[in-house]
Scaffold this motif. Sequence first.
Motif, PDB file in Angstrom:
ATOM      1  N   LYS A  48      89.089  27.060 -20.375  1.00  0.00           N
ATOM      2  CA  LYS A  48      90.160  27.771 -21.087  1.00  0.00           C
ATOM      3  C   LYS A  48      89.966  27.609 -22.581  1.00  0.00           C
ATOM      4  O   LYS A  48      89.322  26.663 -23.045  1.00  0.00           O
ATOM      5  N   TRP A  49      90.521  28.570 -23.324  1.00  0.00           N
ATOM      6  CA  TRP A  49      90.539  28.447 -24.773  1.00  0.00           C
ATOM      7  C   TRP A  49      91.925  28.911 -25.231  1.00  0.00           C
ATOM      8  O   TRP A  49      92.339  30.020 -24.895  1.00  0.00           O
ATOM      9  N   LYS A  50      92.627  28.005 -25.912  1.00  0.00           N
ATOM     10  CA  LYS A  50      94.003  28.281 -26.343  1.00  0.00           C
ATOM     11  C   LYS A  50      94.849  28.747 -25.151  1.00  0.00           C
ATOM     12  O   LYS A  50      95.540  29.767 -25.211  1.00  0.00           O
ATOM     13  N   TRP A 213      86.524  30.968 -31.193  1.00  0.00           N
ATOM     14  CA  TRP A 213      86.515  29.506 -31.314  1.00  0.00           C
ATOM     15  C   TRP A 213      86.649  29.138 -32.792  1.00  0.00           C
ATOM     16  O   TRP A 213      86.503  30.011 -33.671  1.00  0.00           O
ATOM     17  N   ASP A 214      86.904  27.879 -33.046  1.00  0.00           N
ATOM     18  CA  ASP A 214      87.127  27.489 -34.456  1.00  0.00           C
ATOM     19  C   ASP A 214      86.127  26.417 -34.888  1.00  0.00           C
ATOM     20  O   ASP A 214      86.473  25.457 -35.564  1.00  0.00           O
ATOM     21  N   THR A 215      84.855  26.614 -34.487  1.00  0.00           N
ATOM     22  CA  THR A 215      83.847  25.613 -34.890  1.00  0.00           C
ATOM     23  C   THR A 215      83.443  25.818 -36.356  1.00  0.00           C
ATOM     24  O   THR A 215      82.852  24.956 -36.963  1.00  0.00           O
ATOM     25  N   ASP A 217      81.209  27.945 -37.126  1.00  0.00           N
ATOM     26  CA  ASP A 217      79.855  28.515 -37.082  1.00  0.00           C
ATOM     27  C   ASP A 217      79.981  30.005 -36.756  1.00  0.00           C
ATOM     28  O   ASP A 217      80.336  30.357 -35.629  1.00  0.00           O
ATOM     29  N   PRO A 218      79.694  30.894 -37.701  1.00  0.00           N
ATOM     30  CA  PRO A 218      80.020  32.320 -37.525  1.00  0.00           C
ATOM     31  C   PRO A 218      79.284  33.025 -36.393  1.00  0.00           C
ATOM     32  O   PRO A 218      79.737  34.041 -35.907  1.00  0.00           O
ATOM     33  N   THR A 219      78.149  32.464 -35.934  1.00  0.00           N
ATOM     34  CA  THR A 219      77.476  33.161 -34.812  1.00  0.00           C
ATOM     35  C   THR A 219      77.801  32.476 -33.482  1.00  0.00           C
ATOM     36  O   THR A 219      77.243  32.807 -32.463  1.00  0.00           O
ATOM     37  N   VAL A 220      78.664  31.499 -33.515  1.00  0.00           N
ATOM     38  CA  VAL A 220      79.109  30.863 -32.259  1.00  0.00           C
ATOM     39  C   VAL A 220      80.549  31.281 -31.951  1.00  0.00           C
ATOM     40  O   VAL A 220      80.879  31.670 -30.829  1.00  0.00           O
ATOM     41  N   ASP A 221      81.404  31.269 -32.971  1.00  0.00           N
ATOM     42  CA  ASP A 221      82.841  31.470 -32.736  1.00  0.00           C
ATOM     43  C   ASP A 221      83.204  32.757 -31.995  1.00  0.00           C
ATOM     44  O   ASP A 221      84.054  32.742 -31.112  1.00  0.00           O
ATOM     45  N   PRO A 222      82.571  33.913 -32.285  1.00  0.00           N
ATOM     46  CA  PRO A 222      82.970  35.133 -31.554  1.00  0.00           C
ATOM     47  C   PRO A 222      82.419  35.199 -30.119  1.00  0.00           C
ATOM     48  O   PRO A 222      82.800  36.057 -29.337  1.00  0.00           O
ATOM     49  N   ALA A 268      78.280  22.808 -33.380  1.00  0.00           N
ATOM     50  CA  ALA A 268      79.218  23.772 -32.772  1.00  0.00           C
ATOM     51  C   ALA A 268      79.241  23.581 -31.262  1.00  0.00           C
ATOM     52  O   ALA A 268      80.301  23.633 -30.629  1.00  0.00           O
ATOM     53  N   ILE A 269      78.073  23.306 -30.671  1.00  0.00           N
ATOM     54  CA  ILE A 269      78.009  23.092 -29.211  1.00  0.00           C
ATOM     55  C   ILE A 269      78.847  21.869 -28.845  1.00  0.00           C
ATOM     56  O   ILE A 269      79.647  21.891 -27.909  1.00  0.00           O
ATOM     57  N   ALA A 270      78.712  20.823 -29.628  1.00  0.00           N
ATOM     58  CA  ALA A 270      79.499  19.606 -29.350  1.00  0.00           C
ATOM     59  C   ALA A 270      80.988  19.941 -29.379  1.00  0.00           C
ATOM     60  O   ALA A 270      81.738  19.571 -28.475  1.00  0.00           O
ATOM     61  N   LYS A 271      81.376  20.713 -30.388  1.00  0.00           N
ATOM     62  CA  LYS A 271      82.806  21.042 -30.550  1.00  0.00           C
ATOM     63  C   LYS A 271      83.314  21.839 -29.344  1.00  0.00           C
ATOM     64  O   LYS A 271      84.332  21.510 -28.761  1.00  0.00           O
ATOM     65  N   ILE A 272      82.581  22.880 -28.946  1.00  0.00           N
ATOM     66  CA  ILE A 272      83.107  23.708 -27.834  1.00  0.00           C
ATOM     67  C   ILE A 272      83.042  22.966 -26.505  1.00  0.00           C
ATOM     68  O   ILE A 272      83.786  23.269 -25.588  1.00  0.00           O
ATOM     69  N   LEU A 273      82.177  21.940 -26.428  1.00  0.00           N
ATOM     70  CA  LEU A 273      82.126  21.146 -25.188  1.00  0.00           C
ATOM     71  C   LEU A 273      83.066  19.948 -25.257  1.00  0.00           C
ATOM     72  O   LEU A 273      83.196  19.192 -24.303  1.00  0.00           O
TER      73      LEU A 273
END
Length: 428
Positions: A48-50, A213-215, A217-222, A268-273
Amino acid sequence: KSSQLDPIRKFLKETHANPNIQYKGVEKGKNVFVIHLESLQQFVIDKKWKGQEITPNLNKLYHDKNTLAFDNFFNQVGQGKTADAEMMLENSLFGLPEGAAMVTDGTTNTFQSTPAILDQHGYTTAAFHGDVPSFWNRDNAYKSFGYQYFFSKQYFDIKPGYVSGYGMKDKIFLRDSMQYVQQLPQPFYAKLITVSNHYPYLISKENATIAPWDTGDPTVDPYVQTAHYLDQSIGELMQYLKKSGLEKKSVLVLYGDHYGISNNHKPAIAKILGLKGVNNYDLAMFQKVPFMIHADGLKGGINHNYSGEIDVMPTLMNILGIKTPGTIEFGQDMTAKNFNQIVAFRDGSFVSKKYTKYGGDLYYTATGEQITNETGNQKKEIAKIQDYVDKQLTYSDKVINGDLLRFNKLDWFKKVNKADYNYKKQNG
Ligand code: GP9
Ligand code: MN
């Protein structure tokens, strides 16, 4: 010449896992949809996200009692990305260490691919993709694979706003592909290749129905937004398949083709995981992509076997009840009792049931605990796994680079004649 195939045939014979009798022919004669989930990674499943599920439709399918899902299934692509995934899934041959085999060898090599084999078992075969036909040399390679039809961008009525990034938006592409699917004589084998969830994950405001996402990192967040959109397009496709009655008469194979977020985005990977940092074990597991086989009445469940894209062809053929004696397939039936569960990555690293070797580091697969000084016995076990991985990759490269399937005579298989196919849209 064909003697070059002898050591390869010997290797495949020695390492062969007998297909699982429980799944043998259980879906014989059904249509097959192969749904290519562009850059979709396994970590978003059930996530889930938010407060919102990222992929609610795929989650539902993943947990459905008639879905055989794999939660330790890995992408094994090299630089060929999507093209390597297609090469592996329909030939059980790896891409190459450099470049894309579908481009360098797709036009001239001899293949004994799934589309050609199914065609010779009474199937109509068609590929669908909302990009130009020449991308990844598909318009030539598909003739070598024996696809009867290839509905590329030229077959679709492209209106303003229908395209984003590499091709048509998935909801429109999947919706408009159905007009052609309806006309395919059954049983058919139809591969539908999505593209909206593709780097750098561009998406219009109205199509973004989940926050990025709010990492930072502009090519990860979308990524989460285009993944959510891809999931919605699959949801709409499932509705259509149910309403049209096609779901009951078809096997659905869904797979993520490769990672979307590359290993260059560690923070960014660490953050989303939700991890403090990522090591090479985390990055190896990050290579997991979804793989599901869904069919009405299929004995479903989550299979934990360590498996990969190279294994799809033998697994699917077994479920369809199609024997392919003498083909050169480097994969194994993923449901087989003695399936060896060794997943080779293109660079020679691997994941196996017991050990993971990735980025030069060694780990216990089950726990992620790093192994810094192997015992003598462990060294032997790991050397055996590495030998299998190296042989699989080297022999597969030999088959492609030497175009060795020219010499692989199969009395039950008629060699594909590329001149039989013309994918140009006939006007009128
Ligand atoms: C191009 C699309 C994307 O048509 O399949 O290819 P990829 O960049 O993922 O290999
Ligand atoms: Mn891709």
